[in-house]
Motif scaffolding. Structure first.
Motif, PDB file in Angstrom:
ATOM      1  N   UNK A 137      70.897 -43.062 -37.544  1.00  0.00           N
ATOM      2  CA  UNK A 137      69.885 -42.709 -38.544  1.00  0.00           C
ATOM      3  C   UNK A 137      69.409 -41.293 -38.249  1.00  0.00           C
ATOM      4  N   UNK A 138      69.811 -40.347 -39.092  1.00  0.00           N
ATOM      5  CA  UNK A 138      69.403 -38.975 -38.843  1.00  0.00           C
ATOM      6  C   UNK A 138      67.923 -38.796 -39.141  1.00  0.00           C
ATOM      7  N   UNK A 139      67.300 -37.898 -38.392  1.00  0.00           N
ATOM      8  CA  UNK A 139      65.898 -37.600 -38.635  1.00  0.00           C
ATOM      9  C   UNK A 139      65.723 -36.795 -39.912  1.00  0.00           C
ATOM     10  N   UNK A 140      64.531 -36.794 -40.404  1.00  0.00           N
ATOM     11  CA  UNK A 140      64.217 -36.095 -41.647  1.00  0.00           C
ATOM     12  C   UNK A 140      63.721 -34.682 -41.354  1.00  0.00           C
ATOM     13  N   UNK A 141      64.166 -33.727 -42.151  1.00  0.00           N
ATOM     14  CA  UNK A 141      63.616 -32.384 -42.071  1.00  0.00           C
ATOM     15  C   UNK A 141      62.298 -32.376 -42.847  1.00  0.00           C
ATOM     16  N   UNK A 142      61.225 -32.151 -42.143  1.00  0.00           N
ATOM     17  CA  UNK A 142      59.903 -32.199 -42.769  1.00  0.00           C
ATOM     18  C   UNK A 142      59.496 -30.830 -43.300  1.00  0.00           C
ATOM     19  N   UNK A 143      58.639 -30.820 -44.276  1.00  0.00           N
ATOM     20  CA  UNK A 143      58.162 -29.570 -44.867  1.00  0.00           C
ATOM     21  C   UNK A 143      56.746 -29.255 -44.423  1.00  0.00           C
ATOM     22  N   UNK A 144      56.377 -28.019 -44.528  1.00  0.00           N
ATOM     23  CA  UNK A 144      55.005 -27.596 -44.224  1.00  0.00           C
ATOM     24  C   UNK A 144      54.295 -27.395 -45.557  1.00  0.00           C
ATOM     25  N   UNK A 145      53.425 -28.338 -45.890  1.00  0.00           N
ATOM     26  CA  UNK A 145      52.712 -28.291 -47.165  1.00  0.00           C
ATOM     27  C   UNK A 145      51.506 -27.362 -47.074  1.00  0.00           C
ATOM     28  N   UNK A 146      51.161 -26.790 -48.220  1.00  0.00           N
ATOM     29  CA  UNK A 146      49.959 -25.962 -48.321  1.00  0.00           C
ATOM     30  C   UNK A 146      48.991 -26.619 -49.303  1.00  0.00           C
ATOM     31  N   UNK A 147      47.681 -26.422 -49.056  1.00  0.00           N
ATOM     32  CA  UNK A 147      46.660 -27.066 -49.872  1.00  0.00           C
ATOM     33  C   UNK A 147      45.590 -26.071 -50.316  1.00  0.00           C
ATOM     34  N   UNK A 148      45.081 -26.321 -51.526  1.00  0.00           N
ATOM     35  CA  UNK A 148      43.883 -25.633 -51.994  1.00  0.00           C
ATOM     36  C   UNK A 148      42.800 -26.689 -52.153  1.00  0.00           C
ATOM     37  N   UNK A 149      41.528 -26.239 -52.194  1.00  0.00           N
ATOM     38  CA  UNK A 149      40.403 -27.173 -52.212  1.00  0.00           C
ATOM     39  C   UNK A 149      39.524 -26.888 -53.419  1.00  0.00           C
ATOM     40  N   UNK A 150      39.556 -27.828 -54.383  1.00  0.00           N
ATOM     41  CA  UNK A 150      38.778 -27.666 -55.608  1.00  0.00           C
ATOM     42  C   UNK A 150      37.440 -28.391 -55.463  1.00  0.00           C
ATOM     43  N   UNK A 151      36.377 -27.681 -55.757  1.00  0.00           N
ATOM     44  CA  UNK A 151      35.052 -28.297 -55.733  1.00  0.00           C
ATOM     45  C   UNK A 151      34.993 -29.337 -56.842  1.00  0.00           C
ATOM     46  N   UNK A 152      34.602 -30.541 -56.496  1.00  0.00           N
ATOM     47  CA  UNK A 152      34.636 -31.657 -57.440  1.00  0.00           C
ATOM     48  C   UNK A 152      33.840 -31.343 -58.701  1.00  0.00           C
ATOM     49  N   UNK A 153      34.467 -31.673 -59.839  1.00  0.00           N
ATOM     50  CA  UNK A 153      33.825 -31.493 -61.131  1.00  0.00           C
ATOM     51  C   UNK A 153      33.864 -30.071 -61.654  1.00  0.00           C
ATOM     52  N   UNK A 154      34.600 -29.179 -60.967  1.00  0.00           N
ATOM     53  CA  UNK A 154      34.668 -27.774 -61.388  1.00  0.00           C
ATOM     54  C   UNK A 154      36.118 -27.306 -61.360  1.00  0.00           C
ATOM     55  N   UNK A 155      36.316 -26.059 -61.741  1.00  0.00           N
ATOM     56  CA  UNK A 155      37.622 -25.414 -61.606  1.00  0.00           C
ATOM     57  C   UNK A 155      37.507 -24.257 -60.606  1.00  0.00           C
ATOM     58  N   UNK A 156      36.627 -24.453 -59.627  1.00  0.00           N
ATOM     59  CA  UNK A 156      36.403 -23.464 -58.575  1.00  0.00           C
ATOM     60  C   UNK A 156      37.042 -23.953 -57.283  1.00  0.00           C
ATOM     61  N   UNK A 157      37.763 -23.053 -56.630  1.00  0.00           N
ATOM     62  CA  UNK A 157      38.489 -23.405 -55.416  1.00  0.00           C
ATOM     63  C   UNK A 157      37.893 -22.644 -54.236  1.00  0.00           C
ATOM     64  N   UNK A 158      37.592 -23.393 -53.175  1.00  0.00           N
ATOM     65  CA  UNK A 158      36.957 -22.800 -52.012  1.00  0.00           C
ATOM     66  C   UNK A 158      37.981 -22.673 -50.888  1.00  0.00           C
ATOM     67  N   UNK A 159      37.921 -21.560 -50.164  1.00  0.00           N
ATOM     68  CA  UNK A 159      38.840 -21.323 -49.053  1.00  0.00           C
ATOM     69  C   UNK A 159      38.706 -22.421 -48.003  1.00  0.00           C
TER      70      UNK A 159
END
Length: 661
Positions: free
Chosen positions: A357-379
């Motif tokens: 069973x070969x191991x899986x090549x995993x990815x490095x995901x990136x995320x943004x953070x949206x303030x709930x109820x808005x379209x504003x994204x905080x670092x």
């Protein structure tokens, strides 16, 4: 030779269990078995716990639910049945909450004659077993929780165990309040209980399986077509002709929702019989379960594989595949192979000798953070000051964890007017996490850019170099330049040697390096340790590059062959540079010569009270006594002693010398 985890998962999926099918008579209003002789059958692996049965649970879909339900309970039962019907089996199996409804009906206990209330609950599945269970809350965790939730009776049937406080699943527990089985453990009581239910005529011995039938058809274009035609609505099997997929104008369902094959007209089919052809296709595992057998005899028009050829080639020697196929392709392949073996078409009953069973090549995901109820994204650095929702973002919009703001706004229409709360330096920092590569996570790495920059050979070598074949590995390109530099270095080794005319023979030092590499690489490949092959080649190239004398064809041709599985394009060039004939891919694999694997001399680190002070090159054949004498006589030893006496000299042959003062 399969991993234990795969074999155990398949055993669980098949779910073979031995026990008894026990029948409980349905009670009438007088508390006696009804005149129709209606019975509810359950399967149990613990017939010895029959005295502990205090209620019964049916699947909401069970055929007897309606007949068992009293008028007073009917509306509640029907509502529960309707609600359960809106859940999938997977949802029901995964739901840990407790729910159920009393039907108002009862069955008669086959031993005591007592009335046993019948409930329905969605944790019992109609498709598994009989769709009914006898509940023994003292010995089953699920039954115990159900009984505690609905305040049902929990008969004590295990000696010195308070089952009002906790369930007892120990098969070594001693039975009590169980009639003639009192004082016995499960191993003693189960055979007697099986004899009893058969003697009383209320049950039989039975082997049960968890596995269920699989649907053998798909409503899509790609798949083996069924050799079935319809005449006046009656299905007939087509013989004497091979049915192939017809041409269609689109690989989509028809406007009426029929499968894509329904888009074909009579003229599109090479074989057409009757009024209509079957338009479903077979599932993917219809072919993948036995294709490896066809490889042995692909042009045989009369059989899938001649028996003499399958006897010659035998099983697949090595299967490399993901564990996600454990209860799919791998299981079906075993079924088909055993089926064909039982019919005498092949001489083996397992498809694959050895599996990795070969191991899986995993990815490095990136995320943004949206303030709930808005379209504003905080670092990411400031997100803790807000209530946010974490969203995956395309990794192509992120460089060193910094988000391309304009690219993000242009990425999706809902983000066109996005606002940002940035860091003090005016940048937006994304969060990150290593997880499975997936389009839905926008973290899929494509090799095109790396191939364009470094070449396909570098990418191949780096993938192997990431780690052991069987382990999951995060994809990280930071180390790829090191592998690229290694390939450039080996190319320089050949180019430099060829500039002065390629010598036919090499020094013993060079041949020792190459033959040690041959032995190491061959052994690593046999053990499927593909990552350490790259390390071994790096060491060999470094050692060869440090030699004062040039290498010859007898060293560089085998080295190119060792490299060829990993970097075939470069290896082909190096093979030609080293005077190789034909293609390196057709060259015989080199064999390590024992004469070059024996070291003529050994470099000993010389330690004084555990600290290495100098190194000494000595003949590998020297005895420990001779090594000690040589160390004692060396002038550097005298300098380290500074007038002190030697208490002891410890010689570890071919490894190290420690002088204790």
């Amino acid at each position: 030779d399969w991993t234990d985890s795969v074999k155990e998962a398949q055993r669980h999926w098949i779910g073979r269990s031995e026990g008894a099918a026990v029948r409980f008579a349905v009670a009438n209003d007088a508390g006696q078995p009804d005149s129709a002789g209606t019975e509810v059958e359950v399967f149990t692996t613990r017939p010895d716990t029959l005295h502990g049965v205090s209620f019964m649970v049916l699947a909401p879909e069970h055929d007897l639910v309606a007949g068992l339900t009293s008028d007073a309970q009917r509306s509640e039962v029907e509502a529960y049945v309707e609600a359960a019907g809106m859940k999938s089996e997977r949802d029901r199996q995964g739901d840990k909450s407790i729910s159920g409804v009393f039907t108002g009906g009862n069955v008669v206990h086959p031993i005591t004659g007592a009335l046993v209330p019948v409930w329905i609950a969605d944790y019992v599945l109609a498709g598994y077993g009989t769709g009914a269970i006898m509940a023994v809350p003292a010995g089953d965790e699920r039954d115990w929780r159900f009984a505690k939730h609905f305040d049902l009776v929990i008969p004590p049937i295990f000696k010195d165990v308070d089952t009002q406080e906790a369930v007892c699943t120990d098969k070594g527990a001693i039975l009590c309040n169980s009639g003639e089985w009192n004082g016995m453990r499960a191993s003693e009581a189960i055979p007697l209980a099986l004899d009893w239910v058969e003697a009383q005529g209320c049950g039989t011995r039975k082997v049960n399986y968890r596995i269920r039938d699989a649907v053998f058809s798909r409503q899509r274009y790609w798949g083996e077509p069924f050799p079935i035609a319809y005449e006046n609505g009656i299905a007939t099997r087509i013989t004497g002709a091979t049915v192939t997929l017809p041409k269609v104008d689109a690989y989509l369902p028809t406007e009426d929702g029929e499968p894509p094959l329904a888009r074909a007209v009579r003229e599109d089919w090479l074989v057409f019989r009757g009024d209509a052809m079957e338009t479903n296709t077979m599932p993917g595992w219809a072919g993948s379960s036995w294709y490896f057998l066809r490889y042995m005899d692909p042009h045989n028009e009369n059989a899938f594989c001649d028996r003499s050829k399958s006897d010659y080639w035998g099983q697949v020697d090595l299967y490399v595949g993901g564990a996600e196929h454990t209860t799919g392709h791998l299981l079906y392949s075993r079924f088909w192979t055993k089926f064909l073996h039982d019919l005498g078409y092949i001489g083996f009953d397992e498809p694959f000798k050895f599996m990795i069973n070969q191991g899986m090549i995993l990815g490095r995901s990136s995320f943004v953070y949206r303030i709930q109820g808005t379209n504003t994204f905080v670092s990411a650095n400031q997100r803790k000051a807000h209530r946010t929702q974490r969203l995956h973002v395309d990794i192509n919009l992120v460089d060193n964890d910094k988000l391309d703001l304009d690219g993000f706004r242009a990425w999706r229409t809902e983000f066109a007017n996005a606002k940002f709360i940035l860091d003090d330096d005016g940048s937006y920092t994304c969060g990150h996490e290593v997880e499975k590569m997936s389009k839905s996570k926008y973290n899929v790495q494509t090799p095109d850019e790396l191939v364009e920059r470094y070449g396909a050979d570098t990418l191949r070598c780096y993938e192997m170099f990431l780690g052991p074949l069987t382990q999951h590995k995060p994809w990280d390109t930071q180390g790829i330049s090191g592998v690229h530099n290694f390939l450039r270095k080996i190319q320089r080794l050949y180019t430099k040697t060829a500039e002065g005319g390629m010598p036919s023979s090499s020094s013993d030092d060079a041949l020792r390096i190459v033959h040690k590499a041959i032995a190491k690489v061959t052994d690593d490949l046999d053990r499927h340790a593909f990552n350490t092959v790259v390390s071994a080649l790096m060491i060999a190239v470094n050692d060869l590059s440090s030699l004062d004398n040039r290498c010859g064809e007898d060293a560089l041709q085998p080295l190119a062959t060792l490299l060829s599985p990993y970097a075939p394009h470069l290896a082909e060039e190096l093979w030609q540079t080293a005077g190789g004939e034909g293609s390196v891919l057709d060259a015989a694999w080199p064999e390590a010569q024992d004469a070059y694997l024996v070291e003529d001399q050994t470099t000993y680190p010389i330690s004084f009270n555990g600290k290495v002070r100098f190194k000494l090159d000595l003949a590998a054949s020297m005895s420990p006594a001779d090594v000690e004498a040589t160390v004692r006589a060396d002038e550097r030893t005298q300098a380290q002693l500074e007038g002190k006496a030697i208490q002891k000299v410890i010689v570890v042959p071919s490894r190290i010398v420690n002088v204790v003062m």
